[in-house]
Design a protein around this motif. Structure first.
Motif, PDB file in Angstrom:
ATOM      1  N   MET A 122       0.831  -1.200   0.000  1.00 37.83           N
ATOM      2  CA  MET A 122       0.000   0.000   0.000  1.00 37.83           C
ATOM      3  C   MET A 122       0.869   1.256   0.000  1.00 37.83           C
ATOM      4  N   THR A 123       1.952   1.234   0.765  1.00 39.17           N
ATOM      5  CA  THR A 123       2.863   2.382   0.767  1.00 39.17           C
ATOM      6  C   THR A 123       3.574   2.511  -0.570  1.00 39.17           C
ATOM      7  N   ILE A 124       3.980   1.393  -1.163  1.00 39.18           N
ATOM      8  CA  ILE A 124       4.597   1.429  -2.497  1.00 39.18           C
ATOM      9  C   ILE A 124       3.633   2.045  -3.500  1.00 39.18           C
ATOM     10  N   ASN A 125       2.355   1.663  -3.431  1.00 43.78           N
ATOM     11  CA  ASN A 125       1.339   2.256  -4.306  1.00 43.78           C
ATOM     12  C   ASN A 125       1.294   3.772  -4.159  1.00 43.78           C
ATOM     13  N   ALA A 126       1.329   4.240  -2.909  1.00 46.71           N
ATOM     14  CA  ALA A 126       1.271   5.676  -2.659  1.00 46.71           C
ATOM     15  C   ALA A 126       2.497   6.381  -3.246  1.00 46.71           C
ATOM     16  N   LEU A 127       3.674   5.794  -3.072  1.00 52.50           N
ATOM     17  CA  LEU A 127       4.900   6.400  -3.593  1.00 52.50           C
ATOM     18  C   LEU A 127       4.899   6.446  -5.117  1.00 52.50           C
ATOM     19  N   VAL A 128       4.392   5.404  -5.731  1.00 56.81           N
ATOM     20  CA  VAL A 128       4.333   5.365  -7.200  1.00 56.81           C
ATOM     21  C   VAL A 128       3.379   6.442  -7.731  1.00 56.81           C
ATOM     22  N   ALA A 129       2.330   6.743  -6.956  1.00 56.58           N
ATOM     23  CA  ALA A 129       1.326   7.721  -7.383  1.00 56.58           C
ATOM     24  C   ALA A 129       1.733   9.160  -7.097  1.00 56.58           C
ATOM     25  N   SER A 130       2.816   9.357  -6.340  1.00 56.52           N
ATOM     26  CA  SER A 130       3.147  10.682  -5.819  1.00 56.52           C
ATOM     27  C   SER A 130       4.207  11.409  -6.644  1.00 56.52           C
ATOM     28  N   ASP A 131       4.224  12.726  -6.452  1.00 57.75           N
ATOM     29  CA  ASP A 131       5.304  13.550  -6.987  1.00 57.75           C
ATOM     30  C   ASP A 131       6.430  13.667  -5.968  1.00 57.75           C
ATOM     31  N   THR A 132       6.052  13.821  -4.694  1.00 58.68           N
ATOM     32  CA  THR A 132       7.044  14.005  -3.638  1.00 58.68           C
ATOM     33  C   THR A 132       6.626  13.252  -2.381  1.00 58.68           C
ATOM     34  N   VAL A 133       7.590  13.095  -1.466  1.00 56.81           N
ATOM     35  CA  VAL A 133       7.345  12.447  -0.178  1.00 56.81           C
ATOM     36  C   VAL A 133       7.739  13.415   0.936  1.00 56.81           C
ATOM     37  N   LEU A 134       6.832  13.622   1.869  1.00 54.90           N
ATOM     38  CA  LEU A 134       7.128  14.385   3.075  1.00 54.90           C
ATOM     39  C   LEU A 134       7.301  13.382   4.206  1.00 54.90           C
ATOM     40  N   ILE A 135       8.423  13.462   4.922  1.00 52.44           N
ATOM     41  CA  ILE A 135       8.748  12.462   5.942  1.00 52.44           C
ATOM     42  C   ILE A 135       8.691  13.091   7.332  1.00 52.44           C
ATOM     43  N   PRO A 136       7.620  12.840   8.087  1.00 57.67           N
ATOM     44  CA  PRO A 136       7.604  13.308   9.477  1.00 57.67           C
ATOM     45  C   PRO A 136       8.464  12.377  10.326  1.00 57.67           C
ATOM     46  N   VAL A 137       9.286  12.956  11.183  1.00 55.52           N
ATOM     47  CA  VAL A 137      10.169  12.170  12.035  1.00 55.52           C
ATOM     48  C   VAL A 137      10.102  12.726  13.453  1.00 55.52           C
ATOM     49  N   GLN A 138       9.698  11.885  14.378  1.00 52.78           N
ATOM     50  CA  GLN A 138       9.707  12.290  15.780  1.00 52.78           C
ATOM     51  C   GLN A 138      11.148  12.484  16.237  1.00 52.78           C
ATOM     52  N   ALA A 139      11.379  13.503  17.041  1.00 60.65           N
ATOM     53  CA  ALA A 139      12.727  13.776  17.537  1.00 60.65           C
ATOM     54  C   ALA A 139      13.088  12.774  18.632  1.00 60.65           C
ATOM     55  N   ALA A 140      13.326  11.527  18.204  1.00 58.97           N
ATOM     56  CA  ALA A 140      13.684  10.440  19.119  1.00 58.97           C
ATOM     57  C   ALA A 140      14.583   9.460  18.370  1.00 58.97           C
ATOM     58  N   TYR A 141      15.333   8.648  19.100  1.00 56.64           N
ATOM     59  CA  TYR A 141      16.374   7.801  18.506  1.00 56.64           C
ATOM     60  C   TYR A 141      15.836   6.802  17.487  1.00 56.64           C
ATOM     61  N   LEU A 142      14.822   5.991  17.851  1.00 58.12           N
ATOM     62  CA  LEU A 142      14.356   4.920  16.973  1.00 58.12           C
ATOM     63  C   LEU A 142      13.750   5.436  15.667  1.00 58.12           C
ATOM     64  N   PRO A 143      12.877   6.460  15.708  1.00 57.96           N
ATOM     65  CA  PRO A 143      12.364   6.980  14.430  1.00 57.96           C
ATOM     66  C   PRO A 143      13.463   7.489  13.507  1.00 57.96           C
ATOM     67  N   VAL A 144      14.462   8.153  14.077  1.00 58.40           N
ATOM     68  CA  VAL A 144      15.563   8.655  13.252  1.00 58.40           C
ATOM     69  C   VAL A 144      16.369   7.496  12.681  1.00 58.40           C
ATOM     70  N   LYS A 145      16.602   6.453  13.484  1.00 60.73           N
ATOM     71  CA  LYS A 145      17.358   5.285  13.025  1.00 60.73           C
ATOM     72  C   LYS A 145      16.679   4.609  11.827  1.00 60.73           C
ATOM     73  N   GLY A 146      15.334   4.603  11.800  1.00 63.52           N
ATOM     74  CA  GLY A 146      14.601   3.951  10.718  1.00 63.52           C
ATOM     75  C   GLY A 146      14.565   4.729   9.420  1.00 63.52           C
ATOM     76  N   LEU A 147      15.076   5.949   9.418  1.00 67.88           N
ATOM     77  CA  LEU A 147      15.025   6.776   8.214  1.00 67.88           C
ATOM     78  C   LEU A 147      15.780   6.160   7.042  1.00 67.88           C
ATOM     79  N   GLN A 148      16.893   5.514   7.323  1.00 65.54           N
ATOM     80  CA  GLN A 148      17.720   4.969   6.237  1.00 65.54           C
ATOM     81  C   GLN A 148      16.949   3.954   5.403  1.00 65.54           C
TER      82      GLN A 148
END
Length: 261
Positions: free
Chosen positions: A138-164
């Motif tokens: 479902m997320t792949i579908n959204a990315l294929v349909a999009s022009d851009t991606v906005l990435i919200p990231v909580q200012a905490a260790y684990l969310p930042v680690k998952g960005l890669q």
């Protein structure tokens, strides 16, 4: 033609739905015609707009995508709900989980959402997609349909680690399925700058990714007002029009609009 922005992060609880809702309403307040698409079977965006029982809604994103799979005609306004704050919503509920399983056997399954969104682009200035907290079909579908991606990231260790991992997935989709896809920017959310921890995490994000990816100057502060607004089915602008969070989303809206110029 409308701009399509996915709000994505495979980590849950980083304010994807809140960002989609308040950015969408912020754009509507600037005179833009906005469609919000809930692409999460939890229906958090749908519930945050006041539809507190998403599973009781008859026509949802799952219905529309199944109609596309079955090559059935879709009415122009089918499934779209009109919110009092001048945004339209295509809701979601638990049926989306079953659809994701069904899609595993569908030809060109990555393009199903795109087929629908391409028919809606001419009707809206902005289409915002609230993605589910995973990197599944479902997320792949959204990315294929999009022009851009906005990435919200909580200012905490684990969310930042998952960005890669998310950035790798976006790169893969760009290479194989959607050449025009770009990253709109990383948005730091739920930031409590009273703590050194939050300041350190924010600095780490800027140091690690700032040279490769745009990072919004504006950040979204931690606030209970956001949860209160969602519980009332309203945006932060309605619930707390002059607060710090509403000002932060107003500034984010301006940044998004400036990027389009």
């Amino acid at each position: 033609m409308g701009k399509v922005i996915s709000v994505a992060n495979q980590k849950g609880g980083v304010a994807k739905s809140t960002t989609t809702l308040n950015l969408g309403v912020g754009l509507a307040r600037q005179g833009k015609k906005v469609l919000l698409i809930d692409a999460d079977p939890q229906g958090s965006l749908t519930a945050s707009l006041g539809y507190v029982e998403p599973d009781d809604i008859g026509t949802t994103l799952a219905t529309i995508m199944m109609n596309i799979i079955n090559d059935e005609e879709i009415a122009e306004d089918e499934g779209i709900l009109h919110h009092e704050e001048q945004v339209d919503l295509l809701p979601a509920n638990i049926e989306l989980s079953a659809l994701e399983v069904t899609m595993s056997n569908v030809m060109s399954r990555e393009l199903i959402m795109k087929e629908y969104i391409d028919t809606m682009r001419s009707r809206y200035d902005y289409i915002l997609i609230d993605c589910m907290p995973s990197l599944g079909m479902m997320t792949i579908n959204a990315l294929v349909a999009s022009d851009t991606v906005l990435i919200p990231v909580q200012a905490a260790y684990l969310p930042v680690k998952g960005l890669q991992q998310l950035i790798r997935t976006i790169s893969m989709v760009k290479k194989r399925l959607n050449r025009k896809l770009t990253i709109h920017g990383i948005l730091l959310t739920m930031v409590d700058f009273r703590t050194n921890y939050a300041k350190d995490i924010a600095s780490r994000v800027r140091e690690t990714y700032g040279s490769k990816i745009s990072i919004f100057e504006n950040v979204i502060p931690l606030s209970v007002k956001v949860a209160e607004a969602s519980a009332e089915g309203k945006s932060i602008y309605c619930h707390c029009p002059n607060g710090k969070v509403s000002m932060a989303y107003e500034n984010l809206t301006q940044e998004v609009l400036e990027n389009e110029k």
